[in-house]
Design a protein around this motif. Structure first.
Motif, PDB file in Angstrom:
ATOM      1  N   GLY A 280      84.144 -12.804 -56.789  1.00 46.43           N
ATOM      2  CA  GLY A 280      84.834 -11.405 -57.205  1.00 46.43           C
ATOM      3  C   GLY A 280      85.483 -10.890 -56.042  1.00 46.43           C
ATOM      4  N   LYS A 281      86.353 -10.089 -56.298  1.00 43.18           N
ATOM      5  CA  LYS A 281      86.868  -9.218 -55.580  1.00 43.18           C
ATOM      6  C   LYS A 281      86.708  -7.708 -55.509  1.00 43.18           C
ATOM      7  CE  LYS A 281      90.435 -10.583 -53.820  1.00 43.18           C
ATOM      8  NZ  LYS A 281      90.424 -10.927 -52.389  1.00 43.18           N
ATOM      9  N   LYS A 282      87.001  -7.070 -54.288  1.00 42.72           N
ATOM     10  CA  LYS A 282      86.826  -5.425 -54.430  1.00 42.72           C
ATOM     11  C   LYS A 282      87.681  -5.034 -53.319  1.00 42.72           C
ATOM     12  CE  LYS A 282      83.370  -2.101 -53.523  1.00 42.72           C
ATOM     13  NZ  LYS A 282      82.067  -1.885 -52.720  1.00 42.72           N
ATOM     14  N   GLY A 283      87.984  -3.620 -53.657  1.00 44.25           N
ATOM     15  CA  GLY A 283      89.018  -3.098 -52.542  1.00 44.25           C
ATOM     16  C   GLY A 283      88.314  -1.575 -52.429  1.00 44.25           C
ATOM     17  N   CYS A 284      88.761  -1.214 -51.241  1.00 46.69           N
ATOM     18  CA  CYS A 284      88.583   0.227 -50.951  1.00 46.69           C
ATOM     19  C   CYS A 284      89.528   1.347 -51.684  1.00 46.69           C
ATOM     20  CB  CYS A 284      88.911   0.608 -49.360  1.00 46.69           C
ATOM     21  SG  CYS A 284      87.609  -0.329 -48.420  1.00 46.69           S
ATOM     22  N   PHE A 285      89.211   2.591 -51.626  1.00 45.42           N
ATOM     23  CA  PHE A 285      90.034   3.752 -52.344  1.00 45.42           C
ATOM     24  C   PHE A 285      91.488   3.566 -51.664  1.00 45.42           C
ATOM     25  CE2 PHE A 285      92.228   7.797 -52.048  1.00 45.42           C
ATOM     26  CZ  PHE A 285      92.003   8.209 -53.166  1.00 45.42           C
ATOM     27  N   SER A 286      92.259   3.564 -52.734  1.00 51.84           N
ATOM     28  CA  SER A 286      93.839   3.547 -52.453  1.00 51.84           C
ATOM     29  C   SER A 286      94.372   2.254 -51.868  1.00 51.84           C
ATOM     30  CB  SER A 286      94.225   4.803 -51.401  1.00 51.84           C
ATOM     31  OG  SER A 286      95.519   4.577 -51.483  1.00 51.84           O
ATOM     32  N   CYS A 287      93.535   1.193 -51.957  1.00 50.59           N
ATOM     33  CA  CYS A 287      93.940  -0.083 -51.372  1.00 50.59           C
ATOM     34  C   CYS A 287      94.271  -1.093 -52.438  1.00 50.59           C
ATOM     35  CB  CYS A 287      92.972  -0.563 -50.231  1.00 50.59           C
ATOM     36  SG  CYS A 287      93.314  -2.304 -49.570  1.00 50.59           S
ATOM     37  N   ALA A 288      95.499  -1.666 -52.263  1.00 56.31           N
ATOM     38  CA  ALA A 288      96.091  -2.812 -53.173  1.00 56.31           C
ATOM     39  C   ALA A 288      95.739  -4.234 -52.570  1.00 56.31           C
ATOM     40  CB  ALA A 288      97.626  -2.683 -53.603  1.00 56.31           C
ATOM     41  N   LEU A 289      95.506  -3.956 -51.182  1.00 53.86           N
ATOM     42  CA  LEU A 289      95.281  -5.349 -50.624  1.00 53.86           C
ATOM     43  C   LEU A 289      93.833  -5.863 -51.034  1.00 53.86           C
ATOM     44  CD1 LEU A 289      96.754  -7.083 -48.765  1.00 53.86           C
ATOM     45  CD2 LEU A 289      95.933  -5.638 -46.735  1.00 53.86           C
ATOM     46  N   GLY A 290      92.904  -5.039 -51.077  1.00 53.04           N
ATOM     47  CA  GLY A 290      91.461  -5.378 -51.652  1.00 53.04           C
ATOM     48  C   GLY A 290      91.050  -6.853 -50.934  1.00 53.04           C
ATOM     49  N   CYS A 291      90.489  -6.487 -49.841  1.00 51.90           N
ATOM     50  CA  CYS A 291      90.019  -7.589 -49.060  1.00 51.90           C
ATOM     51  C   CYS A 291      88.853  -8.105 -49.269  1.00 51.90           C
ATOM     52  CB  CYS A 291      90.419  -7.300 -47.415  1.00 51.90           C
ATOM     53  SG  CYS A 291      88.761  -6.259 -46.899  1.00 51.90           S
ATOM     54  N   GLY A 292      88.040  -7.274 -49.995  1.00 51.85           N
ATOM     55  CA  GLY A 292      86.504  -7.610 -50.236  1.00 51.85           C
ATOM     56  C   GLY A 292      86.394  -8.897 -51.273  1.00 51.85           C
ATOM     57  N   ASN A 293      85.776  -9.894 -50.448  1.00 53.83           N
ATOM     58  CA  ASN A 293      85.481 -11.279 -51.543  1.00 53.83           C
ATOM     59  C   ASN A 293      84.160 -11.336 -51.557  1.00 53.83           C
ATOM     60  OD1 ASN A 293      88.406 -12.063 -51.673  1.00 53.83           O
ATOM     61  ND2 ASN A 293      88.167 -12.441 -49.441  1.00 53.83           N
ATOM     62  N   TYR A 294      83.572 -11.267 -52.745  1.00 53.72           N
ATOM     63  CA  TYR A 294      82.066 -11.527 -53.100  1.00 53.72           C
ATOM     64  C   TYR A 294      81.912 -13.242 -52.892  1.00 53.72           C
ATOM     65  CZ  TYR A 294      81.503  -6.662 -54.795  1.00 53.72           C
ATOM     66  OH  TYR A 294      81.556  -5.253 -54.620  1.00 53.72           O
ATOM     67  N   SER A 295      80.648 -13.394 -52.423  1.00 55.32           N
ATOM     68  CA  SER A 295      80.209 -14.717 -52.448  1.00 55.32           C
ATOM     69  C   SER A 295      78.868 -14.851 -53.139  1.00 55.32           C
ATOM     70  CB  SER A 295      80.061 -15.230 -51.026  1.00 55.32           C
ATOM     71  OG  SER A 295      81.320 -15.248 -50.355  1.00 55.32           O
ATOM     72  N   ARG A 296      78.580 -15.873 -53.883  1.00 56.11           N
ATOM     73  CA  ARG A 296      77.348 -15.878 -54.726  1.00 56.11           C
ATOM     74  C   ARG A 296      76.714 -17.133 -54.481  1.00 56.11           C
ATOM     75  NH1 ARG A 296      77.894 -14.317 -60.434  1.00 56.11           N
ATOM     76  NH2 ARG A 296      77.706 -12.202 -59.611  1.00 56.11           N
ATOM     77  N   THR A 297      75.533 -17.200 -53.993  1.00 57.83           N
ATOM     78  CA  THR A 297      74.843 -18.427 -53.922  1.00 57.83           C
ATOM     79  C   THR A 297      73.564 -18.224 -55.026  1.00 57.83           C
ATOM     80  OG1 THR A 297      73.369 -17.833 -52.252  1.00 57.83           O
ATOM     81  CG2 THR A 297      75.669 -18.708 -51.717  1.00 57.83           C
ATOM     82  N   GLY A 298      72.687 -19.338 -54.973  1.00 61.10           N
ATOM     83  CA  GLY A 298      71.201 -19.376 -55.481  1.00 61.10           C
ATOM     84  C   GLY A 298      70.736 -18.062 -55.327  1.00 61.10           C
TER      85      GLY A 298
END
Ligand code: SF4
Length: 586
Positions: A280-298
């Motif tokens: 998944g993805k996530k960004g901070c307030f007022s950020c279109a760049l949204g660098c947050g990348n979620y990683s999921r493992t077991g």
């Protein structure tokens, strides 16, 4: 003007809070964020205050841009005296807390004293309450946020510490929105020392900007021409994990406690490997760049891991098991600890064990033992008591100072200075100890055209980068927007309705750097502290593009002397009276 002009001061000992006028002259001289917070701390903190005593202060500072639609401006600056280093400390943290604080009516919060029992601070516009946190104490940072949302409102924005901060571990951080951290230097321990588990804020106000129509259209334009461009979009598509490959190629990927600059199994922990578990993805307030990348493992879900975690918690510990690094990241996040410092101290303990200096039962690449350490440090039990000391104090206790990878007590980030000599100078002269966020000449030296293995021109380069970053962190713009000082000046000018030139901003940067230096000089730091571990000067690297390289001590000393001279500091690295007068620092 997008400041509210109000500062909230909260004394946790007495429970008293008051609203004060923000010092307008200081806001002009130091802009906001790092600079303004530093000015308040410099003026209010007596020299020699113990960082974990009630006399230390914790300052939350927003910026001129906070709460507006200016892209990548959603971060908060946190300023205090560091329990890890004894230096000035400022960190920035992403998410939505800073904007919410502005909407509650405050540019800044100054926290003083110590609550008599575990507490959290609740701010909702004019309501300021110190509330009981006994049910939160002992909870992870992430669980704390969940409970606060449940108790108060799902929309509440919070800063929280985990058990590490409660136990005064000097590598503990402050967390917001589960995965965002003010990571370095032990800010979490300062909160813990005040018996403050969390700060929660709700704001219903707004802020105004001049010429709103023109402002909105220029921001839209910036978004297209300056942000959503090829030079920045890597932050969205790949994230900082991309640096694993860059640093492997250039021989500056820290491996086995900086014994090597390349890692044989780097492909197991690089951006491509991470993409396979992205969720998944996530960004901070007022950020279109949204660098947050979620990683999921077991076993775990995290936002990240960022490059620093992959390097310091991965290659530097000889760990190539990506799932284990993600679990390490997850543990550190919830326990409330800085993955850079924890990774470093584990790697240092592994080398102490390998060399037979002190047997911690830790070996490079031993995943099972490695994953036990964050919990032991946070709880301060078993070998976690020793490892929680951090690399500097651990080396003072058991030896190994030549390979204790820190400056002034802050552990190294993930860039090998023997392959980027300017980075060595930047670590040594950074105001909070080894830090890549004060100046990052790696871009020019390791990835760019500049010769990485010479001191020529490096002092000037590091100075310019330090000024640039001091401005950026005072405006609290995210590091991922590579905008020029000129562009910053244009945006500031529009907001303040007066012309602010690139030169003026650069002087603000110089002022901030000099005030930070004055703070550290006042605390007893000298030229002797502006140095690097012996390994950098004595041991050559053995593999990759940096094979055969070290940073000769005499070359380093030449570079440092030139740095002091260009700065207008004396030979011992103290700002001269003339320099301080020129900048209006007093
Ligand atoms: S680029 Fe990332 S860290 Fe920076 S403001 Fe955007 S989401 Fe936050």
């Amino acid at each position: 003007m997008s400041y509210t002009g109000k500062l909230l001061r909260v004394n946790l000992t007495t429970g008293h809070s008051q609203v004060e006028e923000l010092n307008k002259q200081w806001a002009v001289d130091y802009i906001g964020g790092k600079g303004l917070g530093l000015k308040y701390l410099y003026e209010e903190l007596a020299p020699g205050v113990a960082p974990l005593s009630p006399d230390n202060k914790l300052i939350l500072m927003t910026g001129l841009f906070t709460g507006t639609i200016i892209p990548l401006s959603g971060k908060l600056a946190i300023i205090t005296k560091s329990p890890a280093t004894g230096t000035i400390l400022d960190c920035s943290i992403g998410g939505h807390f800073a904007a919410e604080l502005k909407y509650a009516g405050y540019d800044a919060v100054i926290l003083e004293g110590k609550a008599s029992k575990p507490s959290y601070l609740y701010i909702e516009d004019k309501i300021v309450e110190i509330r009981d946190a006994s049910e939160l104490w002992g909870q992870g940072a992430q669980e704390t946020e969940l409970i606060l949302r449940e108790k108060i409102n799902q929309e509440v924005k919070a800063l929280a510490i985990g058990p590490a901060g409660e136990n005064l571990v000097t590598m503990s951080c402050i967390t917001s929105e589960f995965y965002r951290q003010a990571g370095r230097g032990g800010v979490g321990a300062v909160m813990g020392s005040k018996n403050l588990k969390a700060i929660a804020v709700r704001g219903s106000g707004s802020i105004s900007v001049p010429n709103i129509k023109q402002f909105a259209s220029s921001m839209k334009e910036f978004m297209q021409t300056d942000i959503l461009t090829d030079t920045n979009l890597w932050a969205n598509t790949d994230g900082t994990a991309l640096l694993v490959d860059f640093n492997q190629d250039t021989g500056i990927l820290p491996t086995k406690n900086f014994q090597q600059g390349t890692f044989d199994d780097y492909q197991a922990i690089n951006s491509d490997a991470l993409k396979a578990v992205r969720s998944g993805k996530k960004g901070c307030f007022s950020c279109a760049l949204g660098c947050g990348n979620y990683s999921r493992t077991g076993r775990s879900t995290v936002e990240g891991p960022e490059y620093e975690t992959l390097a310091l918690g991965g290659s530097n510990c000889g760990i190539s098991d990506l799932e284990a690094i993600i679990e390490f990241n997850d543990l550190c996040d919830n326990l409330g600890m800085d993955t850079i410092s924890v990774g470093n101290v584990i790697a240092f303990a592994m080398e102490l064990t390998e060399k037979g200096i002190k047997d911690f039962g830790l070996r490079f690449g031993d995943v099972e033992a490695y994953l036990k350490i964050p919990g032991l440090i946070a709880a301060q039990v078993g070998i976690g008591v020793d490892l929680g000391l951090g690399v500097k104090k651990l080396s003072e206790k058991y030896g190994g100072s030549d390979f204790a990878m820190h400056v002034k007590g802050l552990e190294f980030p993930g860039y090998e200075p023997r392959g980027s000599w300017g980075m060595g100078l930047a670590y040594a002269t950074s105001d909070r100890g080894a830090c890549h966020m004060r100046a990052w000449p790696v871009a020019q030296e390791a990835y760019g055209d500049l010769d990485a293995f010479t001191v020529e021109g490096k002092a000037q380069l590091v100075i310019e980068l330090q000024h640039y970053n001091a401005v950026k962190f005072s405006l609290i713009l995210c590091d991922f927007w590579a905008l020029s000082l000129e562009t910053m000046g244009t945006i500031v000018s529009n907001l303040l309705e007066r012309t602010v030139t690139e030169q003026e901003l650069s002087q603000v940067g110089e002022r901030v750097v000099n005030l930070a230096r004055q703070f550290n000089v006042r605390e007893g730091f000298t030229k002797d502290n502006d140095t690097l571990p012996g390994r950098i000067f004595k041991e050559t690297l053995k593999t990759g593009a940096t094979k055969g390289q070290l940073l000769p001590l005499e070359e380093y000393e030449k570079m440092l002397a030139e740095y002091y001279s260009l700065r207008g500091w004396d030979r011992d690295g103290r700002p001269t009276d003339a320099k301080l007068q020129e900048l209006g620092v007093n």
